[in-house]
Design a protein around this motif. Structure first.
Motif, short mmCIF file in Angstrom:
data_model
loop_
_atom_site.label_atom_id
_atom_site.label_comp_id
_atom_site.label_asym_id
_atom_site.label_seq_id
_atom_site.Cartn_x
_atom_site.Cartn_y
_atom_site.Cartn_z
N GLN A 33 0.75 -1.22 -0.06
CA GLN A 33 -0.06 0.20 -0.08
C GLN A 33 0.68 1.13 -0.02
O GLN A 33 0.30 2.30 -0.31
CB GLN A 33 -0.82 0.05 1.32
CG GLN A 33 -2.15 -1.06 1.17
CD GLN A 33 -2.84 -0.95 -0.09
OE1 GLN A 33 -3.21 0.21 -0.46
NE2 GLN A 33 -3.26 -2.14 -0.74
N PHE A 34 2.16 1.02 0.01
CA PHE A 34 2.77 2.19 0.13
C PHE A 34 4.01 2.25 -1.08
O PHE A 34 4.85 3.06 -1.27
CB PHE A 34 3.85 2.37 1.58
CG PHE A 34 3.20 2.40 2.76
CD1 PHE A 34 2.43 3.54 3.21
CD2 PHE A 34 2.82 1.25 3.40
CE1 PHE A 34 1.91 3.68 4.33
CE2 PHE A 34 2.20 1.36 4.57
CZ PHE A 34 1.59 2.62 5.17
N ASN A 35 3.52 1.54 -2.02
CA ASN A 35 3.83 1.68 -3.39
C ASN A 35 3.05 1.37 -4.45
O ASN A 35 2.47 0.38 -4.58
CB ASN A 35 5.14 0.63 -3.53
CG ASN A 35 5.80 0.49 -4.69
OD1 ASN A 35 5.27 1.15 -5.80
ND2 ASN A 35 6.97 -0.03 -4.74
N SER A 36 2.72 2.58 -5.25
CA SER A 36 1.64 2.42 -6.16
C SER A 36 2.02 1.88 -7.65
O SER A 36 1.50 2.26 -8.64
CB SER A 36 0.97 3.96 -6.40
OG SER A 36 2.02 4.89 -6.57
N LEU A 37 2.94 1.18 -7.37
CA LEU A 37 3.70 0.47 -8.71
C LEU A 37 2.73 -0.02 -9.56
O LEU A 37 2.53 0.48 -10.97
CB LEU A 37 4.80 -0.64 -8.33
CG LEU A 37 5.17 -1.28 -9.69
CD1 LEU A 37 6.24 -0.35 -10.48
CD2 LEU A 37 6.07 -2.44 -9.32
N GLU A 38 1.76 -0.76 -9.29
CA GLU A 38 0.56 -1.45 -10.18
C GLU A 38 -0.22 -0.32 -10.83
O GLU A 38 -0.69 -0.42 -11.87
CB GLU A 38 -0.09 -2.59 -9.51
CG GLU A 38 0.76 -3.67 -8.99
CD GLU A 38 1.31 -3.49 -7.54
OE1 GLU A 38 1.71 -4.60 -7.16
OE2 GLU A 38 1.47 -2.37 -7.10
N MET A 39 -0.55 0.65 -9.97
CA MET A 39 -1.42 1.92 -10.47
C MET A 39 -0.66 2.60 -11.76
O MET A 39 -1.36 2.83 -12.90
CB MET A 39 -1.55 2.83 -9.68
CG MET A 39 -2.69 2.29 -8.61
SD MET A 39 -3.10 3.53 -7.12
CE MET A 39 -3.83 2.53 -5.94
#
Length: 270
Positions: free
Chosen positions: A252-258
Motif C-alpha cells: 500500500q506504500f508503493n503505487s507501482l501497479e497503478m
C-alpha cells in the motif's frame, strides 16, 4: 490529458506522499469508518487541503465501504439495522458537505456484492430492493448536486450492464462513476457487451475506475493482466471525465501497479 494519472490512497499521509511524488492529476481518498468520526473528518479535511495545495486539480472521496465489518449498503434497512442506516446516511451527508466545501467529488456506491438470495430475503424481490436504492440515490443527488456521483456494483441492485438498471440511471440523470471491472464481471467477461454498456452511459459518466479483471469475481487486476479488451474502450469513454487506476497493490506504500496501468493505457490509446 485523458486518461489521467489517477492514484488512490487512504488518509495516511505516508501513503499520500508516496502518490504525490508522481504528480497525479487525479487523487482519490479511500476512506474507512474511522475517517468519518469527528476527529477523522478533521484529519480528512487537512489531507484534502494538503493534496490540493500540492497541485492536484481533481480530488475524489470514496465513501467508506464498510461499517462494523459489513458492507455499507445504500439499501440498508433502518428498522432491522438502525445503527448501520444512521452511519450510511450521516457519513454520506457529512462527506457531501466536505465535497462542497472543497469543490471536489464524493463517490457513493449504489451497492456492493449482496447475493440475490439475501436481496430477496430482505426485500422480497430485486425490483423492490432497486426501488429503495434509487430513492436513496435520488436523495443524495438532490443534496449533493454536482458534488456527488454513484458507482456501479456487482450486486443486481445497481449493476451496469443490466438494461433495466441502465435505463433507470438514464431517466434519473445520475452523475456516474463507471468501474470497468464491475461491469465486466456483471457481463460474465463479455467484452462486446462491456463496450455497449459504456457507450450507453458515456454521457453521464464523470469518473472512471479503470481496473482489469478476468470477469468472474472481484479481482482488481493491473491493466493488461486480465481479460478486458482495452483498445476498443477508447471509443466509448467520456473524455471529459476523470479517472483513477483502482488496482490491488502488493504494498500500500508503493503505487507501482497503478502507475504501470496508466502507462499501459496511455500507450495503447495514443
Amino acid at each position: 490529458m485523458f486518461p489521467y494519472l489517477g492514484l488512490k490512497a487512504s488518509t495516511n499521509q505516508r501513503q499520500i506522499d508516496e502518490r504525490l511524488q508522481y504528480h497525479p492529476q487525479v487523487f482519490e481518498f479511500f476512506t474507512i469508518e474511522a475517517d468519518v468520526t469527528s476527529d477523522g473528518l478533521d484529519h480528512l479535511k487537512n489531507m484534502i487541503d494538503y493534496v490540493q495545495n500540492s497541485g492536484v486539480a481533481h480530488v475524489v472521496i470514496h465513501h467508506p465501504m464498510k461499517f462494523e465489518g459489513v458492507h455499507n449498503e445504500v439499501s440498508v434497512d433502518p428498522n432491522t439495522n438502525p445503527k448501520q442506516y444512521q452511519f450510511m446516511m450521516t457519513s454520506s451527508k457529512n462527506l457531501i458537505q466536505i465535497a462542497k466545501q472543497f469543490g471536489i467529488q464524493l463517490l457513493i456506491h449504489g451497492g456492493y456484492n449482496q447475493p440475490v438470495s439475501k436481496i430477496i430475503q430482505q426485500f422480497g424481490s430485486i425490483q423492490a430492493g432497486r426501488k429503495i436504492v434509487f430513492e436513496r440515490l435520488d436523495y443524495f443527488k438532490s443534496f449533493g448536486e454536482s458534488n456527488v456521483m454513484f458507482e456501479n456494483s456487482i450486486s443486481p441492485l445497481f449493476d451496469f450492464g443490466d438494461s433495466t438498471v441502465e435505463q433507470a440511471v438514464v431517466e434519473h440523470q445520475y452523475r456516474l462513476c463507471y468501474d470497468t471491472s464491475h461491469g465486466f464481471i456483471v457481463l460474465h467477461g463479455n467484452n462486446q457487451k462491456l463496450q455497449e454498456s459504456m457507450r450507453r452511459l458515456q454521457g453521464q459518466v464523470v469518473h472512471y475506475h479503470f481496473v482489469d479483471s478476468m470477469g468472474q469475481f472481484h479481482d482488481s487486476l493491473q491493466l493488461g493482466k486480465g481479460a478486458i479488451d482495452w483498445r476498443p474502450l477508447k471509443q466509448v469513454v467520456n473524455r471529459r471525465a476523470t479517472n483513477i487506476f483502482e488496482i490491488n497493490l502488493k504494498d500500500q506504500f508503493n503505487s507501482l501497479e497503478m502507475q504501470a496501468s496508466y502507462d499501459y493505457l496511455k500507450n495503447l490509446w495514443k
